[in-house]
Design a protein around this motif. Structure first.
Motif, PDB file in Angstrom:
ATOM      1  N   ASP A 177       0.850  -1.174   0.000  1.00  0.00           N
ATOM      2  CA  ASP A 177       0.000   0.000   0.000  1.00  0.00           C
ATOM      3  C   ASP A 177       0.891   1.231   0.000  1.00  0.00           C
ATOM      4  N   GLN A 178       0.263   2.398   0.071  1.00  0.00           N
ATOM      5  CA  GLN A 178       1.039   3.636   0.037  1.00  0.00           C
ATOM      6  C   GLN A 178       1.454   4.120   1.422  1.00  0.00           C
ATOM      7  N   ASP A 179       1.012   3.418   2.480  1.00  0.00           N
ATOM      8  CA  ASP A 179       1.259   3.915   3.839  1.00  0.00           C
ATOM      9  C   ASP A 179       1.878   2.844   4.745  1.00  0.00           C
ATOM     10  N   THR A 180       2.750   2.022   4.162  1.00  0.00           N
ATOM     11  CA  THR A 180       3.448   0.991   4.923  1.00  0.00           C
ATOM     12  C   THR A 180       4.902   1.395   5.112  1.00  0.00           C
ATOM     13  N   THR A 181       5.402   1.252   6.325  1.00  0.00           N
ATOM     14  CA  THR A 181       6.789   1.591   6.625  1.00  0.00           C
ATOM     15  C   THR A 181       7.662   0.347   6.474  1.00  0.00           C
ATOM     16  N   LEU A 182       8.602   0.396   5.530  1.00  0.00           N
ATOM     17  CA  LEU A 182       9.509  -0.729   5.302  1.00  0.00           C
ATOM     18  C   LEU A 182      10.767  -0.539   6.144  1.00  0.00           C
ATOM     19  N   PRO A 183      11.045  -1.441   7.070  1.00  0.00           N
ATOM     20  CA  PRO A 183      12.237  -1.273   7.906  1.00  0.00           C
ATOM     21  C   PRO A 183      13.504  -1.658   7.136  1.00  0.00           C
ATOM     22  N   PRO A 184      14.667  -1.196   7.580  1.00  0.00           N
ATOM     23  CA  PRO A 184      15.925  -1.623   6.949  1.00  0.00           C
ATOM     24  C   PRO A 184      16.044  -3.143   6.969  1.00  0.00           C
ATOM     25  N   GLY A 185      16.503  -3.699   5.875  1.00  0.00           N
ATOM     26  CA  GLY A 185      16.697  -5.148   5.793  1.00  0.00           C
ATOM     27  C   GLY A 185      15.488  -5.924   5.318  1.00  0.00           C
ATOM     28  N   PHE A 186      14.319  -5.263   5.226  1.00  0.00           N
ATOM     29  CA  PHE A 186      13.109  -5.993   4.841  1.00  0.00           C
ATOM     30  C   PHE A 186      13.195  -6.519   3.415  1.00  0.00           C
ATOM     31  N   LEU A 187      13.603  -5.681   2.479  1.00  0.00           N
ATOM     32  CA  LEU A 187      13.665  -6.119   1.082  1.00  0.00           C
ATOM     33  C   LEU A 187      14.680  -7.242   0.898  1.00  0.00           C
ATOM     34  N   ALA A 188      15.824  -7.123   1.542  1.00  0.00           N
ATOM     35  CA  ALA A 188      16.833  -8.178   1.428  1.00  0.00           C
ATOM     36  C   ALA A 188      16.306  -9.496   1.984  1.00  0.00           C
TER      37      ALA A 188
ATOM     38  N   GLU B 144       6.960 -25.047  -4.793  1.00  0.00           N
ATOM     39  CA  GLU B 144       5.799 -24.479  -5.457  1.00  0.00           C
ATOM     40  C   GLU B 144       4.510 -24.561  -4.640  1.00  0.00           C
ATOM     41  N   ARG B 145       4.483 -25.366  -3.583  1.00  0.00           N
ATOM     42  CA  ARG B 145       3.281 -25.399  -2.743  1.00  0.00           C
ATOM     43  C   ARG B 145       3.241 -24.241  -1.760  1.00  0.00           C
ATOM     44  N   ILE B 146       4.333 -23.501  -1.646  1.00  0.00           N
ATOM     45  CA  ILE B 146       4.339 -22.289  -0.832  1.00  0.00           C
ATOM     46  C   ILE B 146       3.996 -21.122  -1.742  1.00  0.00           C
ATOM     47  N   ALA B 147       2.817 -20.557  -1.549  1.00  0.00           N
ATOM     48  CA  ALA B 147       2.320 -19.524  -2.459  1.00  0.00           C
ATOM     49  C   ALA B 147       2.622 -18.117  -1.980  1.00  0.00           C
ATOM     50  N   ALA B 148       2.954 -17.960  -0.708  1.00  0.00           N
ATOM     51  CA  ALA B 148       3.114 -16.603  -0.172  1.00  0.00           C
ATOM     52  C   ALA B 148       4.116 -16.613   0.972  1.00  0.00           C
ATOM     53  N   VAL B 149       4.705 -15.446   1.192  1.00  0.00           N
ATOM     54  CA  VAL B 149       5.535 -15.205   2.373  1.00  0.00           C
ATOM     55  C   VAL B 149       4.891 -14.048   3.115  1.00  0.00           C
ATOM     56  N   ALA B 150       4.636 -14.254   4.410  1.00  0.00           N
ATOM     57  CA  ALA B 150       3.883 -13.277   5.198  1.00  0.00           C
ATOM     58  C   ALA B 150       4.727 -12.736   6.344  1.00  0.00           C
ATOM     59  N   PRO B 151       5.084 -11.454   6.299  1.00  0.00           N
ATOM     60  CA  PRO B 151       5.734 -10.846   7.458  1.00  0.00           C
ATOM     61  C   PRO B 151       4.713 -10.552   8.549  1.00  0.00           C
TER      62      PRO B 151
ATOM     63  N   GLN C 211      10.277 -10.620  10.377  1.00  0.00           N
ATOM     64  CA  GLN C 211      10.114  -9.388   9.601  1.00  0.00           C
ATOM     65  C   GLN C 211       8.861  -8.661  10.073  1.00  0.00           C
ATOM     66  N   ARG C 212       9.027  -7.434  10.559  1.00  0.00           N
ATOM     67  CA  ARG C 212       7.924  -6.710  11.187  1.00  0.00           C
ATOM     68  C   ARG C 212       7.724  -5.377  10.465  1.00  0.00           C
ATOM     69  N   LEU C 213       6.486  -5.155  10.030  1.00  0.00           N
ATOM     70  CA  LEU C 213       6.123  -3.935   9.321  1.00  0.00           C
ATOM     71  C   LEU C 213       5.117  -3.140  10.127  1.00  0.00           C
ATOM     72  N   GLN C 214       5.212  -1.812  10.056  1.00  0.00           N
ATOM     73  CA  GLN C 214       4.201  -0.938  10.616  1.00  0.00           C
ATOM     74  C   GLN C 214       3.251  -0.509   9.501  1.00  0.00           C
ATOM     75  N   HIS C 215       1.958  -0.608   9.765  1.00  0.00           N
ATOM     76  CA  HIS C 215       0.958  -0.274   8.750  1.00  0.00           C
ATOM     77  C   HIS C 215      -0.251   0.333   9.428  1.00  0.00           C
ATOM     78  N   ASP C 216      -0.822   1.365   8.791  1.00  0.00           N
ATOM     79  CA  ASP C 216      -2.016   2.020   9.331  1.00  0.00           C
ATOM     80  C   ASP C 216      -3.256   1.337   8.779  1.00  0.00           C
ATOM     81  N   VAL C 217      -3.974   0.606   9.617  1.00  0.00           N
ATOM     82  CA  VAL C 217      -5.225  -0.041   9.223  1.00  0.00           C
ATOM     83  C   VAL C 217      -6.354   0.909   9.589  1.00  0.00           C
ATOM     84  N   SER C 218      -6.884   1.650   8.601  1.00  0.00           N
ATOM     85  CA  SER C 218      -7.799   2.756   8.896  1.00  0.00           C
ATOM     86  C   SER C 218      -9.059   2.299   9.607  1.00  0.00           C
TER      87      SER C 218
END
Length: 335
Positions: free
Chosen positions: A118-129, A142-149, A234-241
């Motif tokens: 989304d447009q309002d998620t804070t990506l911490p250092p190291g998250f993309l890596a 292939e049976r793993i469809a997603a990775v969830a932080p 992996q921990r993200l901050q996100h505003d859930v309105s």
């Protein structure tokens, strides 16, 4: 397959390095950021994404970024800190339209993963890596469809959740790392999603164009026996309105969310799950009577309609309302 530019009335422009090139070598990820009524220069996601990619040039070569703009009038991408491919939709396709377009684009250009933002998620250092590391390690699983932080609103964990047999949801153990093959609730923003799995389930549903799009996808992934890797470290901050208190969410948006929730349970959940859902509508309606009476009226209205309006008629009326809201959102005057 039709070219993505022919889908959903999208038109596009690009900045810096131009259009997204084909992926080359290793697990390369297409980042998809959905923008609505926020200047890209003011987006928390764009700010932290730019900082992460600028800090590591090698890492930057493993990601490409698509910005999908649902605002009625587009904007210039001059001054955006990273190269992006920009697409402005001539209709408000919501997040589902954006992600389906990205799926088509990824298939044509050889990306095996989407990173949804989304447009309002804070990506911490190291998250993309870290997410790139998960994508590479799980490339052949292939049976793993997603990775969830882990997604937090302040100190409150809001995603992922593990569904229980009786319709409730629980948090995984703090910091849990590993695969889960039970049905999950994973928020769109921050999720790494395998393109081939998304294609197999038919993509995102345009019925759930805005709210409950992630619940629909998670349900369909579980139905097709896919699992997800929980990346609890992996921990993200996100505003859930919807959780941010009075004034953070308009009544129109709240009504849209409740309509989508009603439709989702009506179509995809068991009689028992629907009974629990009705109980929750009653409990929440009573709780909101003195705090937010407008919400209380919406909750009781949905509860009453469940006992007085046949399911198919409710679903038809809901789809008609969804179409009208998308048209209205497309024609709104931008802020």
């Amino acid at each position: 397959m039709a070219h993505p530019d022919d889908q959903l009335g999208a038109r596009g422009s690009s900045v810096a390095e131009g259009a997204i090139p084909a992926a080359a070598g290793g697990a390369k990820i297409l980042i998809v950021m959905v923008r609505y009524r926020t200047l890209l220069q003011d987006s928390e996601t764009m700010r932290t994404l730019g900082a992460s990619l600028a800090a590591d040039a090698e890492l930057g070569r493993k990601f490409s970024t698509l910005v999908w703009d649902n605002t009625p009038v587009g904007q210039s991408v001059a001054g955006v800190p990273i190269p992006v491919e920009y697409r402005h939709s001539s209709e408000n396709a919501g997040v589902s339209g954006a992600y389906n377009y990205a799926m088509e684009l990824a298939e044509q250009r050889g990306f095996s993963w989407l990173l949804l933002l989304d447009q309002d998620t804070t990506l911490p250092p190291g998250f993309l890596a870290a997410m790139q590391g998960h994508a590479s390690r799980l490339e052949t699983e292939e049976r793993i469809a997603a990775v969830a932080p882990t997604v937090l609103m302040g100190s409150l964990p809001v995603s992922p959740k593990i569904m229980s047999r009786w319709g409730g949801a629980k948090d995984p153990s703090p910091g849990f790392e590993g695969p889960v093959f039970e049905e999950l609730i994973i928020m769109n923003s921050g999720m790494l999603l395998r393109v081939s799995a998304l294609r197999r389930i038919g993509g995102y549903s345009m019925d759930f164009w805005l709210d409950f799009s992630d619940r629909y996808v998670c349900h369909m992934l579980a139905k097709h026996k896919y699992g997800a890797w929980l990346a609890g470290e992996q921990r993200l901050q996100h505003d859930v309105s919807i959780m941010a208190g009075e004034g953070a969410t308009s009544m129109e948006r709240y009504e849209n969310m409740m309509g989508a929730q009603d439709a989702y349970f009506s179509q995809y959940k068991s009689f028992l799950r629907n009974a629990v859902f009705c109980q929750r509508l009653l409990r929440n309606g009573l709780r909101e009577r003195k705090i937010r009476p407008e919400r209380s009226r919406i909750l009781f209205s949905h509860l009453l309609r469940r006992f007085t309006v046949p399911k198919q008629r409710r679903l038809e009326e809901w789809r008609h309302t969804v179409s009208a809201r998308r048209r209205a959102a497309s024609g709104s005057t931008p802020s």
